[in-house]
Scaffold this active site. Sequence first.
Site, mmCIF file in Angstrom:
data_model
loop_
_atom_site.group_PDB
_atom_site.id
_atom_site.type_symbol
_atom_site.label_atom_id
_atom_site.label_comp_id
_atom_site.label_asym_id
_atom_site.label_seq_id
_atom_site.Cartn_x
_atom_site.Cartn_y
_atom_site.Cartn_z
ATOM 1 N N GLU A 1 0.845 -1.208 0.000
ATOM 2 C CA GLU A 1 0.000 0.000 0.000
ATOM 3 C C GLU A 1 0.871 1.245 0.000
ATOM 4 O O GLU A 1 2.038 1.180 0.328
ATOM 5 C CB GLU A 1 -0.827 0.057 1.304
ATOM 6 C CG GLU A 1 -1.759 -1.096 1.484
ATOM 7 C CD GLU A 1 -2.392 -1.096 2.871
ATOM 8 O OE1 GLU A 1 -2.189 -0.153 3.651
ATOM 9 O OE2 GLU A 1 -3.094 -2.083 3.155
ATOM 10 N N LYS B 1 2.068 4.657 1.723
ATOM 11 C CA LYS B 1 2.110 5.238 3.065
ATOM 12 C C LYS B 1 1.745 6.708 2.900
ATOM 13 O O LYS B 1 2.516 7.492 2.347
ATOM 14 C CB LYS B 1 3.500 5.084 3.677
ATOM 15 C CG LYS B 1 3.560 5.512 5.117
ATOM 16 C CD LYS B 1 4.872 5.106 5.748
ATOM 17 C CE LYS B 1 4.887 5.346 7.252
ATOM 18 N NZ LYS B 1 4.638 6.714 7.643
ATOM 19 N N ASP C 1 1.072 10.503 3.752
ATOM 20 C CA ASP C 1 1.780 11.409 4.647
ATOM 21 C C ASP C 1 0.826 12.487 5.157
ATOM 22 O O ASP C 1 0.766 13.595 4.648
ATOM 23 C CB ASP C 1 2.952 12.045 3.891
ATOM 24 C CG ASP C 1 3.968 12.633 4.848
ATOM 25 O OD1 ASP C 1 3.846 12.382 6.058
ATOM 26 O OD2 ASP C 1 4.875 13.339 4.384
ATOM 27 N N TYR D 1 -6.961 2.386 5.855
ATOM 28 C CA TYR D 1 -6.040 1.279 5.599
ATOM 29 C C TYR D 1 -5.976 0.220 6.696
ATOM 30 O O TYR D 1 -5.126 -0.649 6.665
ATOM 31 C CB TYR D 1 -4.629 1.810 5.340
ATOM 32 C CG TYR D 1 -4.160 2.862 6.344
ATOM 33 C CD1 TYR D 1 -3.999 2.561 7.686
ATOM 34 C CD2 TYR D 1 -3.882 4.157 5.916
ATOM 35 C CE1 TYR D 1 -3.570 3.512 8.588
ATOM 36 C CE2 TYR D 1 -3.448 5.121 6.814
ATOM 37 C CZ TYR D 1 -3.296 4.789 8.151
ATOM 38 O OH TYR D 1 -2.876 5.734 9.041
ATOM 39 N N LYS E 1 10.328 3.598 3.533
ATOM 40 C CA LYS E 1 10.238 5.046 3.299
ATOM 41 C C LYS E 1 11.041 5.443 2.069
ATOM 42 O O LYS E 1 12.154 4.936 1.850
ATOM 43 C CB LYS E 1 10.777 5.800 4.517
ATOM 44 C CG LYS E 1 10.034 5.455 5.798
ATOM 45 C CD LYS E 1 9.045 6.507 6.166
ATOM 46 C CE LYS E 1 9.731 7.533 6.978
ATOM 47 N NZ LYS E 1 8.919 8.277 7.860
ATOM 48 N N CYS F 1 25.568 41.915 15.554
ATOM 49 C CA CYS F 1 24.449 42.090 14.620
ATOM 50 C C CYS F 1 24.967 42.574 13.268
ATOM 51 O O CYS F 1 25.667 43.591 13.205
ATOM 52 C CB CYS F 1 23.447 43.083 15.199
ATOM 53 S SG CYS F 1 22.108 43.454 14.037
ATOM 54 N N CYS G 1 23.477 46.347 12.825
ATOM 55 C CA CYS G 1 23.824 47.528 13.630
ATOM 56 C C CYS G 1 25.111 47.342 14.430
ATOM 57 O O CYS G 1 25.556 48.264 15.112
ATOM 58 C CB CYS G 1 22.672 47.881 14.572
ATOM 59 S SG CYS G 1 22.442 46.684 15.892
ATOM 60 N N CYS H 1 19.610 40.220 18.560
ATOM 61 C CA CYS H 1 20.238 41.537 18.665
ATOM 62 C C CYS H 1 19.436 42.338 19.688
ATOM 63 O O CYS H 1 18.245 42.573 19.496
ATOM 64 C CB CYS H 1 20.228 42.244 17.308
ATOM 65 S SG CYS H 1 20.613 43.995 17.471
ATOM 66 N N CYS I 1 18.164 49.321 15.987
ATOM 67 C CA CYS I 1 18.618 48.456 14.897
ATOM 68 C C CYS I 1 17.606 48.550 13.747
ATOM 69 O O CYS I 1 16.423 48.252 13.912
ATOM 70 C CB CYS I 1 18.717 47.030 15.438
ATOM 71 S SG CYS I 1 19.166 45.800 14.230
HETATM 72 S S1 IVH Z 1 -0.995 0.661 9.000
HETATM 73 C C1 IVH Z 1 -0.633 -1.056 13.363
HETATM 74 N N1 IVH Z 1 -1.025 1.628 6.571
HETATM 75 O O1 IVH Z 1 1.984 5.523 9.191
HETATM 76 C C2 IVH Z 1 -0.299 -0.415 12.087
HETATM 77 N N2 IVH Z 1 -0.286 3.070 8.325
HETATM 78 O O2 IVH Z 1 4.278 4.787 11.036
HETATM 79 C C3 IVH Z 1 -1.316 0.512 11.599
HETATM 80 N N3 IVH Z 1 0.265 5.339 7.583
HETATM 81 O O3 IVH Z 1 0.440 5.822 12.313
HETATM 82 C C4 IVH Z 1 -0.856 1.410 10.551
HETATM 83 N N4 IVH Z 1 -0.219 5.055 5.454
HETATM 84 O O4 IVH Z 1 -0.498 7.179 10.399
HETATM 85 C C5 IVH Z 1 -0.737 1.875 7.862
HETATM 86 N N5 IVH Z 1 -1.186 2.347 4.367
HETATM 87 C C6 IVH Z 1 -0.896 2.602 5.642
HETATM 88 C C7 IVH Z 1 -0.443 3.866 6.089
HETATM 89 C C8 IVH Z 1 -0.136 4.054 7.444
HETATM 90 C C9 IVH Z 1 0.192 5.916 6.365
HETATM 91 C C10 IVH Z 1 0.745 6.032 8.801
HETATM 92 C C11 IVH Z 1 -0.155 5.891 9.993
HETATM 93 C C12 IVH Z 1 0.676 5.245 11.059
HETATM 94 C C13 IVH Z 1 2.064 5.510 10.586
HETATM 95 C C14 IVH Z 1 2.967 4.390 11.049
#
Ligand code: IVH
Length: 668
Positions: free
Chosen positions: A112, A114, A116, A224, A311, A405, A408, A423, A429
């Site tokens: 999946e 991740k 942000d 998720y 990551k 600074c 001044c 400063c 200044c």
């Molecule tokens: S699973 C017990 N799936 O990443 C595990 N987390 O570092 C439950 N996050 O706190 C998390 N995308 O905020 C999961 N596809 C994804 C995710 C995801 C982003 C975030 C989430 C979590 C953090 C973990």
Amino acid sequence: MENIKQRIEELRDELNRHNHNYYVLNAPEISDQEFDFMMKELEALEKAHPEYDDPLSPTHRVGSDLIKGFTQVAHIHPMLSLGNTYSIAEVEDFMRRAKTALMGEQFEIVGEMKFDGTSISLIYEHGRLVRAVTRGDGEKGDVVTDNVKTIKSIPLQLKGEGIPNLLEIRGEIVLPWQAFERLNREREFNEEPLFANPRNAASGTLKMQNSAEVARRGLDAYFYYMLGDNLPCDNHYDNMVRAREWGFKVSDVMTVLRTIEEVDAFIERWDVERKTLPVATDGLVFKVNSLRQQLNLGFTAKSPRWAIAYKFQAERALTRLQYISYEVGRTGVITPVANLDPVLLSGTIVKRASLHNEDIIRSLDIHSCDKVYVEKGGEIIPKITGVDMSARLPEAAPIGFVTHCPACGTELVRVEGEAAWVCPNKYGCDPQRVGRIEHFVGRRMMNIDGIGEETARIFYSKGLIKDIADLYEVKADDIVLIERMGPRAAERILQGLEDSKKIPFERVLFALSIPYVGETTAKKIARSVRDIDTLISMSIEQLVEIEDVGERIAESIIEYFSVEGNRVIVERLRAVGLQFSMSEESNEGRTDRLAGKSIVISGTFIHHSRDEYKAMIELHGGKNVGSISKKTDYVFAGENMGPSKLEKATSLGIPIIDEDTFLRMISE
Ligand code: IVH
């Protein structure tokens, strides 16, 4: 009556379905206009029949602008994090470890994105959203249900088969790139600090007190992870497909993978294709699919053993440091800035990067002429993340922070416990003096039409003004002498200055640039002290009694008014007519939404006290009355309303409204 109720329910169902089509499936079936039309009909019916109100009605996704703090609750299951890595080899190790722990049994992995953003836990009872809680410290989080309800892609009422009576689903609240960029453009225009990345913007937005503003910002959410005792399927993937059917937004990227090769290919593909997604992602997540196998693998104290996050490496470039320059801000804080050989990074040319403060320079151990790594990683302002030691010249010397600074020449001081060098020459200044004038004329302060930062600087450098009080003595004859300023510009500026005399005290207080007194603090102080003379006469002990005012702010206020020059400025500003007290009509928020209504309050309440509610009724033009009669318009009922009152209200056919309904009535 039954017909009306039926129509209301019909409209709610339809609107929910169209919201889902639009926000989750990206496949609207009707025009925006048709949608608005239905919404208006529903709003009108609900307004006429508050007795059929439902907090989950689609009309309530607009939010309210009432300020209230968040309550905290414990999570049903703690919200853990994920083990993470930047290396494909470690993802492969994770697969091997899982295989060993599962004694060689076959297993599937779900890959999946991740996302942000900021994580959220939603609780549904019998398919109805009852609570939304932030991650908090993992054990307990803030209840942000009202804000979450404004996110249109989140279903308030689930539809479909196999929905457990009690369902917890977790996901990520995100601010899509487009909405993020729009928000920052607006903030730039309003001279508000920009959000560094969509993650900060999403979490900041979710924690806002004003859910109407939350609704406006355009958050979205991807889900998720499903938890509960009676999940419909025995594997993660199928459960998420179910979640999608029930109305949740589940990313299409989610894929079942069977071999290490498939996992590698998934990484290779999405490391590139993620750039085409509408939201920020910072990696991938791999999860063992079978719930039985997940149970077998279990958890460590911090994270599940059945999942790992990979990551993405932030995009970075290597370039040479030319020199470090130092900028002096309005409050005297010195910010070091790295000036670099221009380098291309994620599509833009980078020449400068903030180094924030001395500690950062030290921890990076930057030497003169070093080759440095610059990263953008979702941030707008690039930052230096490291030094290429192999390219360091033998004669290179460590870079020390300036001692005086740059503007001044005054020796800098460092406040104990703070990272910044400052400063101390506040009143002599130039950048600090100009900075205060720029701040004063800014949109959120005195909002003086015709004078922006640039004009303020020119006025200062031409000697037209030396401080903020001088602004009000500027004459049209002086302005027209400045290049590119004609009589029209002069007229506009003088009108702008005249108009600023109506700006309320709280903004004048913020405009003065008292160190540590920001916008919110200024508001709290102004509302508490009511006028500047009271503020000037207060002791530290009295000041810290004000909400949000700590010792540091209190000391700063005392120090500010102990300087004669500052008191003179205040007097001069007062003499020209600026607001230094809260005017009577500054009863902020007064409306006539309840005009002519008599309301009986009964029972106990959660969000506000009874007295606060009484005050709110008055503020919105209503009348709080003690007992129910034919003339009563509403009975505003909390918990434990007395049975006799209930009976009387019902027999007279007086609508009974609850807290949420009342709050909505006054905020519409
Ligand atoms: S699973 C017990 N799936 O990443 C595990 N987390 O570092 C439950 N996050 O706190 C998390 N995308 O905020 C999961 N596809 C994804 C995710 C995801 C982003 C975030 C989430 C979590 C953090 C973990």
